[in-house]
Design a protein around this motif. Sequence first.
Motif, PDB file in Angstrom:
ATOM      1  N   HIS A   1      -6.221  -3.622   3.413  1.00  0.00           N
ATOM      2  CA  HIS A   1      -5.837  -2.217   3.587  1.00  0.00           C
ATOM      3  C   HIS A   1      -5.525  -1.494   2.288  1.00  0.00           C
ATOM      4  O   HIS A   1      -4.926  -0.411   2.289  1.00  0.00           O
ATOM      5  CB  HIS A   1      -4.698  -2.133   4.604  1.00  0.00           C
ATOM      6  CG  HIS A   1      -5.141  -2.636   5.939  1.00  0.00           C
ATOM      7  ND1 HIS A   1      -4.903  -3.919   6.355  1.00  0.00           N
ATOM      8  CD2 HIS A   1      -5.894  -2.058   6.905  1.00  0.00           C
ATOM      9  CE1 HIS A   1      -5.464  -4.106   7.541  1.00  0.00           C
ATOM     10  NE2 HIS A   1      -6.073  -2.988   7.896  1.00  0.00           N
ATOM     11  N   ASN A  24      -2.180  -2.190  12.594  1.00  0.00           N
ATOM     12  CA  ASN A  24      -3.618  -1.913  12.585  1.00  0.00           C
ATOM     13  C   ASN A  24      -4.457  -3.071  13.099  1.00  0.00           C
ATOM     14  O   ASN A  24      -5.659  -2.986  13.156  1.00  0.00           O
ATOM     15  CB  ASN A  24      -4.061  -1.535  11.165  1.00  0.00           C
ATOM     16  CG  ASN A  24      -3.500  -2.507  10.147  1.00  0.00           C
ATOM     17  OD1 ASN A  24      -3.517  -3.707  10.368  1.00  0.00           O
ATOM     18  ND2 ASN A  24      -2.995  -1.992   9.041  1.00  0.00           N
ATOM     19  N   SER A  63       4.127  -1.623   9.696  1.00  0.00           N
ATOM     20  CA  SER A  63       2.842  -1.419   9.037  1.00  0.00           C
ATOM     21  C   SER A  63       2.771  -0.165   8.189  1.00  0.00           C
ATOM     22  O   SER A  63       3.065   0.939   8.649  1.00  0.00           O
ATOM     23  CB  SER A  63       1.703  -1.378  10.046  1.00  0.00           C
ATOM     24  OG  SER A  63       0.482  -1.269   9.371  1.00  0.00           O
ATOM     25  N   CYS A  64       2.302  -0.395   6.978  1.00  0.00           N
ATOM     26  CA  CYS A  64       2.104   0.708   6.055  1.00  0.00           C
ATOM     27  C   CYS A  64       1.196   1.784   6.634  1.00  0.00           C
ATOM     28  O   CYS A  64       1.309   2.951   6.276  1.00  0.00           O
ATOM     29  CB  CYS A  64       1.533   0.179   4.744  1.00  0.00           C
ATOM     30  SG  CYS A  64       0.025  -0.772   4.960  1.00  0.00           S
ATOM     31  N   ASP A  99      -5.766  -7.240  -0.493  1.00  0.00           N
ATOM     32  CA  ASP A  99      -5.352  -6.989   0.874  1.00  0.00           C
ATOM     33  C   ASP A  99      -6.345  -5.975   1.424  1.00  0.00           C
ATOM     34  O   ASP A  99      -6.670  -4.999   0.747  1.00  0.00           O
ATOM     35  CB  ASP A  99      -3.924  -6.433   0.907  1.00  0.00           C
ATOM     36  CG  ASP A  99      -3.403  -6.385   2.334  1.00  0.00           C
ATOM     37  OD1 ASP A  99      -2.659  -7.300   2.728  1.00  0.00           O
ATOM     38  OD2 ASP A  99      -3.753  -5.428   3.055  1.00  0.00           O
ATOM     39  N   CYS A 139       6.005  -6.296   5.631  1.00  0.00           N
ATOM     40  CA  CYS A 139       4.932  -6.243   6.635  1.00  0.00           C
ATOM     41  C   CYS A 139       5.411  -6.667   8.019  1.00  0.00           C
ATOM     42  O   CYS A 139       4.928  -6.171   9.022  1.00  0.00           O
ATOM     43  CB  CYS A 139       3.785  -7.132   6.192  1.00  0.00           C
ATOM     44  SG  CYS A 139       3.111  -6.620   4.617  1.00  0.00           S
ATOM     45  N   HIS A 184       0.822  -1.222   0.000  1.00  0.00           N
ATOM     46  CA  HIS A 184       0.000   0.000   0.000  1.00  0.00           C
ATOM     47  C   HIS A 184       0.851   1.265   0.000  1.00  0.00           C
ATOM     48  O   HIS A 184       0.449   2.286  -0.551  1.00  0.00           O
ATOM     49  CB  HIS A 184      -0.978  -0.023   1.175  1.00  0.00           C
ATOM     50  CG  HIS A 184      -1.753  -1.297   1.227  1.00  0.00           C
ATOM     51  ND1 HIS A 184      -2.411  -1.775   0.115  1.00  0.00           N
ATOM     52  CD2 HIS A 184      -1.925  -2.221   2.190  1.00  0.00           C
ATOM     53  CE1 HIS A 184      -2.973  -2.943   0.421  1.00  0.00           C
ATOM     54  NE2 HIS A 184      -2.687  -3.235   1.671  1.00  0.00           N
ATOM     55  N   CYS A 193       3.401  -6.597  11.532  1.00  0.00           N
ATOM     56  CA  CYS A 193       2.005  -6.258  11.233  1.00  0.00           C
ATOM     57  C   CYS A 193       1.222  -7.491  10.787  1.00  0.00           C
ATOM     58  O   CYS A 193       0.056  -7.637  11.113  1.00  0.00           O
ATOM     59  CB  CYS A 193       1.935  -5.167  10.172  1.00  0.00           C
ATOM     60  SG  CYS A 193       0.267  -4.589   9.858  1.00  0.00           S
TER      61      CYS A 193
HETATM   62  S1  SF4 Z   1       1.884  -3.750   6.624  1.00  0.00           S
HETATM   63 FE1  SF4 Z   1       0.105  -4.689   7.562  1.00  0.00          FE
HETATM   64  S2  SF4 Z   1      -1.627  -3.532   6.735  1.00  0.00           S
HETATM   65 FE2  SF4 Z   1       0.127  -3.068   5.454  1.00  0.00          FE
HETATM   66  S3  SF4 Z   1      -0.041  -4.539   3.769  1.00  0.00           S
HETATM   67 FE3  SF4 Z   1       1.296  -5.429   5.330  1.00  0.00          FE
HETATM   68  S4  SF4 Z   1      -0.036  -6.686   6.592  1.00  0.00           S
HETATM   69 FE4  SF4 Z   1      -1.353  -5.307   5.395  1.00  0.00          FE
END
Ligand code: SF4
Length: 972
Positions: free
Chosen positions: A221, A593, A494-495, A219, A561, A184, A564
């Motif tokens: 998010h 998150n 986490s993004c 995904d 990730c 993301h 997360c």
């Molecule tokens: S960091 Fe977390 S919210 Fe972002 S893509 Fe990875 S698993 Fe999903």
Amino acid sequence: MSEAHNLFGTLQTFDLGNGRQGALHSLRQLENAGVGPVSRLPVSIRLVLEAVLRNCDGKRVLEENVRALANWKPTGPRTEEIPFVVARIVLQDFTGVPLLVDLAAMRSALARLGKNPKMIEPLVPVDLVVDHSVQVDYAGTPDAMSRNLELEFKRNRERYEFLKWGMQAFGTFKVVPPGIGIVHQVNLEYLAKGVLSCPSTVSGQPSALYYPDTLVGTDSHTTMINGLGIVGWGVGGIEAEAGMLGQPVYFLTPDVVGVHLTGALREGVTATDLALTVTERLRKAKVVGKFVEFFGPGAAALPVVDRATIANMAPEYGATMGFFPIDAECVSYLRATGRSEEHCRAYENYYRAQGLFGIPKRGEIQYSVELELDLATVVPSVAGPKRPQDRIRLPDLKREFQAAFTRPVSESGFGRAVQDLGRSFLVSATPGFHAGGGSQEPVMAPEARKHGTNPQTELEMANNRPTPDSVVAQGVPHGGQIRHGSVLIAAITSCTNTSNPSVMLAAGLLAKKAVERGLQVNPLVKASLAPGSRVVSDYLTRTGLQTYLDQLGFNLVGYGCTTCIGNSGPLPAAVDEVIGKYDLIAASVLSGNRNFEARVHQSIKANFLMSPPLVVAFALAGRVDIDLSREPIGKGKDGEDVFLKDLWPTLQEVRDLMQSALTPAVFRKLYRDFAGQNPKWNEIKTGAGTEYQWDATSTYIQEPPFFQEFGLQSGEIREIKGARALGIFGDSVTTDHISPAGTIKKSAPAGRYLTERGVAVEDFNSYGSRRGNDQVMTRGTFANVRIKNLMVPGTEGGVTRCFASKTCECAPGEQVSIYDAAMACKREGTPLVVIAGHEYGTGSSRDWAAKGTALLGVKAVVAQSFERIHRSNLVGMGVLPLQFKEGTSARTLKLDGTETFDVLGLGQNLKPQQDLTLRLTRASGLVETVPVTCRIDTPIEVDYYQHGGILPFVLRQLVAGQGAGSGAVASA
Ligand code: SF4
């Protein structure tokens, strides 16, 4: 190149800003033509309307679809489905690999039928970002990132080879390799264009047709991109595959909740605090399945990166999207992130020409409901210990942790005795490589950290002993005390947050002040920093802040990730042992998150979401039962108490550094030539050919059974008779409970399968990484160590009672694994059902939660309510979702799994949301009937269900020449 249609005279030109004209389908003209009051519609609805209008071909998308959406009513009945053809698709590797496996399997199925396998080809651009596989095996050392990357490639070589085969086999399928970033954040910073164009002809003349950037992603998010005014959300892999093959994504016309933002965040309050506040408020406002659109002066004043943090958490508040309209802030963000000047001008001019530029003010748009939030009322917050919507004001955390400690498990507590709270336990010192950060009793002396050396690592190197996966990070050279509430994982991850330079810089500034005051992190805290792109490292290094983060153990561990998604890696064995022995309620603090049970780490039960600077602060404090607004965080080198307020950076300090974070040249440099910058990726061999050569010995990639006996005729919809319950579950069963992504236990059915094939335990990798192998994934379905099957009260994990009678050796009702019971029932042709409470399938979009359910032989899931994506995934796999009527549940019906179940009223004339009857026959022979709602919600879903799922439906359409390629699908 196809001729663009001119329905309602909407095909018009606009000034691109470079002396040339582009074409567009004008929404203003749609209103002028009297089709509907378009300019009063929410911006998000207008963007979907543009796609419906542009793709109106009389087949997949009809004129009546355009008229219906142009006349969207804020509070109208929601029975119409919208056929939404998206402009592109994004994938992450956990969901993307199985999707590619399905595409390869479809090609194999076509080849077996004597058809051209190349009929299977994505019709829209597909970008897969490899971000979910990196794990924090190494942390707290300067070489942690490179060592984790090394292990990632070692564990995932087969999957990466398969991805490389896909890159050459499919024309529009691109891969962003490991070590670059999180999907993301990469989407926000690089992939997203905001406006796209394709060659077309207008009145016979070649012209570029412009249209809004829209997408779906595999995904949850994916919604982060809503912060940049782009419509998009998470769908299951199954729906994404259909989208790739030219099927519209169908969804029920949504309500749109307008959230009127006013004011501004106060000093000391972060975008994360705002996101957690929005999550709590919108969860309470019941926005599940709705669009949320932010507007008003508060929204207009937020930078795109703050909007993206709020939009990212839409799945946590339950909305389909958390959308911010397009405005000058978006143009500034595109410029700052290196998009070309020409593109930025075309972007702005396109949205101005469409009447879609600017954040609306109150009264300009008619929303279904309007909510109000004054940003000045937001306070520093965290969320947990088990759900992201359970926000806690920072000063209340100590009290809340203590309350949760003794609260019953059924009320989101830990059900422990109050006298246990103050006890502490000794973690003995054990030799080995230490994975945690910190230096109160440092593994690596602060001085050594500065110079980038680690005695343990050097010792290993001196011994010239490769570190096997199984013993990575097992030692605790200095031991220490831990207790309930101790922070054992502190992850800047986490993004959600790493895409936002304001909170990342705040974390660095806080670390700097802490180091300057002489504070250190306890070595038992496993600290990590995993940004969502290399841009973060660039600005943390250029501002000098990374040095301070390093000194506190927040060394870079990878770009992915990590924590997360639960790839937090092992804790030292001695720590794990103490947790297990005393059933310790240990804590993690993370800027993620999600904090469902066992998501972050199997041994950590209390998980708190918070901003990156607070993660650093709690790592320093070493515990969560502390009131940081009043109690000192630690003692400085001068012997004085140091408080959070002494370390917290001011808004001005953060703003002063923001310029360095958004430098276009840096984005351009870091987002080009991925392969060239990633030698390990280049070393992965690339397969050839349009058909994949399946290897029966692979434990990662197997041809799934979905199309192995594929025929061109669909089946018939029939009643389900004589089914047995496979599981009876309570509320909030997540997709991770159903299909865990994390560790594979040796004793679990999937572990036994891998062991039988000679895979050593340290090479098991995770369920998430083995989603290309249906054998592992079916065995892993309902195998989460924390799932509680009420058929076997008092147990945790994937167990049930087996009621197969003809072929099974176990006694009726004997406790066995869910997989073994399902296979026993399958052998004797007994269909299965799953019974559940509210919010069944909540959590990340995970198509294996539906695929595994189907492959276990489950024909129906009866729940009190469903999460949106999981419900549609169940239909997409031919599993019937049924919903109890209000007031009815497994508890009110006193179900215990000894019953047999029939679903009556199912037939060829099935209608969406029709009432059906669930007939129970109890062990005593007593028969009862229960009305249920069939949660096949739309007419197209009836078709999918009849065909046994969405993929067989699409494949049959393709073969019949009605599907992919038959419509004008836009491409970038
Ligand atoms: S960091 Fe977390 S919210 Fe972002 S893509 Fe990875 S698993 Fe999903």
